[in-house]
Motif scaffolding. Structure first.
Motif, PDB file in Angstrom:
ATOM      1  N   GLY A 170      -5.146   9.983  -6.378  1.00  0.00           N
ATOM      2  CA  GLY A 170      -6.197  10.943  -6.691  1.00  0.00           C
ATOM      3  C   GLY A 170      -5.712  12.225  -7.322  1.00  0.00           C
ATOM      4  N   GLN A 171      -4.471  12.636  -7.049  1.00  0.00           N
ATOM      5  CA  GLN A 171      -3.952  13.878  -7.625  1.00  0.00           C
ATOM      6  C   GLN A 171      -3.469  13.691  -9.064  1.00  0.00           C
ATOM      7  OE1 GLN A 171      -2.505  12.173  -5.145  1.00  0.00           O
ATOM      8  NE2 GLN A 171      -0.311  12.104  -5.389  1.00  0.00           N
ATOM      9  N   MET A 172      -3.445  12.454  -9.551  1.00  0.00           N
ATOM     10  CA  MET A 172      -3.030  12.199 -10.938  1.00  0.00           C
ATOM     11  C   MET A 172      -4.255  11.975 -11.817  1.00  0.00           C
ATOM     12  SD  MET A 172       0.201   9.618 -10.400  1.00  0.00           S
ATOM     13  CE  MET A 172       0.342   9.352 -12.169  1.00  0.00           C
ATOM     14  N   ASP A 179      -2.194  11.459   0.271  1.00  0.00           N
ATOM     15  CA  ASP A 179      -3.539  11.794   0.742  1.00  0.00           C
ATOM     16  C   ASP A 179      -3.929  10.725   1.764  1.00  0.00           C
ATOM     17  OD1 ASP A 179      -6.311  11.942   1.129  1.00  0.00           O
ATOM     18  OD2 ASP A 179      -6.730  12.412  -0.965  1.00  0.00           O
ATOM     19  N   PRO A 180      -4.116  11.072   3.035  1.00  0.00           N
ATOM     20  CA  PRO A 180      -4.416  10.078   4.062  1.00  0.00           C
ATOM     21  C   PRO A 180      -5.597   9.163   3.718  1.00  0.00           C
ATOM     22  CG  PRO A 180      -3.961  12.188   5.084  1.00  0.00           C
ATOM     23  CD  PRO A 180      -4.024  12.430   3.591  1.00  0.00           C
ATOM     24  N   GLN A 187      -4.670   2.253  -0.133  1.00  0.00           N
ATOM     25  CA  GLN A 187      -4.825   1.831  -1.525  1.00  0.00           C
ATOM     26  C   GLN A 187      -3.526   1.180  -2.010  1.00  0.00           C
ATOM     27  OE1 GLN A 187      -6.383   4.990  -3.966  1.00  0.00           O
ATOM     28  NE2 GLN A 187      -8.345   4.950  -2.927  1.00  0.00           N
ATOM     29  N   VAL A 188      -3.618   0.470  -3.109  1.00  0.00           N
ATOM     30  CA  VAL A 188      -2.514  -0.326  -3.620  1.00  0.00           C
ATOM     31  C   VAL A 188      -1.546   0.525  -4.436  1.00  0.00           C
ATOM     32  CG1 VAL A 188      -1.909  -2.289  -5.099  1.00  0.00           C
ATOM     33  CG2 VAL A 188      -3.965  -2.391  -3.649  1.00  0.00           C
ATOM     34  N   MET A 189      -0.295   0.577  -3.965  1.00  0.00           N
ATOM     35  CA  MET A 189       0.772   1.232  -4.725  1.00  0.00           C
ATOM     36  C   MET A 189       1.398   0.238  -5.688  1.00  0.00           C
ATOM     37  SD  MET A 189       4.050   3.228  -3.275  1.00  0.00           S
ATOM     38  CE  MET A 189       5.553   3.231  -4.219  1.00  0.00           C
ATOM     39  N   TRP A 190       1.471  -1.007  -5.289  1.00  0.00           N
ATOM     40  CA  TRP A 190       1.990  -2.084  -6.133  1.00  0.00           C
ATOM     41  C   TRP A 190       1.333  -3.369  -5.690  1.00  0.00           C
ATOM     42  CZ3 TRP A 190       4.405  -6.654  -4.880  1.00  0.00           C
ATOM     43  CH2 TRP A 190       4.934  -7.372  -5.945  1.00  0.00           C
ATOM     44  N   THR A 197       0.843  -1.194   0.000  1.00  0.00           N
ATOM     45  CA  THR A 197       0.000   0.000   0.000  1.00  0.00           C
ATOM     46  C   THR A 197       0.881   1.247   0.000  1.00  0.00           C
ATOM     47  OG1 THR A 197      -0.092   0.177   2.402  1.00  0.00           O
ATOM     48  CG2 THR A 197      -1.791  -1.200   1.331  1.00  0.00           C
ATOM     49  N   TYR A 198       0.252   2.390  -0.251  1.00  0.00           N
ATOM     50  CA  TYR A 198       0.989   3.650  -0.164  1.00  0.00           C
ATOM     51  C   TYR A 198       1.541   3.841   1.252  1.00  0.00           C
ATOM     52  CZ  TYR A 198      -0.469   4.818  -4.839  1.00  0.00           C
ATOM     53  OH  TYR A 198      -0.635   4.802  -6.197  1.00  0.00           O
ATOM     54  N   LYS A 199       0.780   3.415   2.267  1.00  0.00           N
ATOM     55  CA  LYS A 199       1.236   3.511   3.650  1.00  0.00           C
ATOM     56  C   LYS A 199       2.448   2.602   3.879  1.00  0.00           C
ATOM     57  CE  LYS A 199      -1.507   1.791   6.693  1.00  0.00           C
ATOM     58  NZ  LYS A 199      -2.670   1.576   7.547  1.00  0.00           N
ATOM     59  N   ASP A 200       2.391   1.362   3.366  1.00  0.00           N
ATOM     60  CA  ASP A 200       3.506   0.426   3.507  1.00  0.00           C
ATOM     61  C   ASP A 200       4.801   1.007   2.938  1.00  0.00           C
ATOM     62  OD1 ASP A 200       1.742  -1.511   4.533  1.00  0.00           O
ATOM     63  OD2 ASP A 200       1.504  -2.499   2.582  1.00  0.00           O
TER      64      ASP A 200
END
Length: 141
Positions: free
Chosen positions: A70-72, A43-44, A49-52, A34-37
């Motif tokens: 979301g910003q893309m 965006d909190p 959500q899945v980054m990879w 995830t983006y957090k991982d």
């Protein structure tokens, strides 16, 4: 020498559900970062959500996916997938990278990533986005 070409699907918040579904259809193992991982939360509300992500099965099925931040900009009909070329040796992947960069726009320069010793992304002169990486410990440049 061996490479794999893997379809890389892009979603807006549905990558994990899609990967779970494809795993239920084709079997295999699912891996998700995830983006957090990855420590890349922009965006909190999108941290989980899945980054990879990918599903790989012994039967040869493999698909990768991520959630476009979301910003893309994202339009399912325009950038719904990438072509991913994954190799075992940096020398091999670097050679493909150099050839693909002619007339391209580099999105992410070739370099190390959390999941790969070498990783880069570019959009070629035909508008196709390619993701190239080397898995494992081959850290040659």
């Amino acid at each position: 020498m061996s490479i794999n070409v893997v379809t890389h699907l892009n979603f807006r918040g549905e990558a994990r559900a899609a990967l779970t579904f494809y795993q239920s259809v084709f079997g295999g193992e699912m891996a998700v970062v995830t983006y957090k991982d990855a420590g890349n939360v922009q965006d909190p509300s999108q941290a989980d959500q899945v980054m990879w992500g990918q599903v790989s099965a012994d039967n040869g099925f493999q698909v990768m996916a991520y959630d476009v931040p979301g910003q893309m900009p994202w339009n399912q009909g325009e950038n719904a997938f990438f072509v991913s070329v994954r190799g075992e040796r940096a020398e091999e992947i670097n050679a493909y990278w150099e050839k693909l960069t002619e007339g391209s726009t580099v999105v992410v320069p070739m370099g190390p990533a959390q999941w790969a010793s070498r990783y880069g992304m570019l959009t070629d002169r035909f508008g196709v986005t390619w993701v190239l990486d080397v898995l494992g410990g081959d850290d040659a440049s």
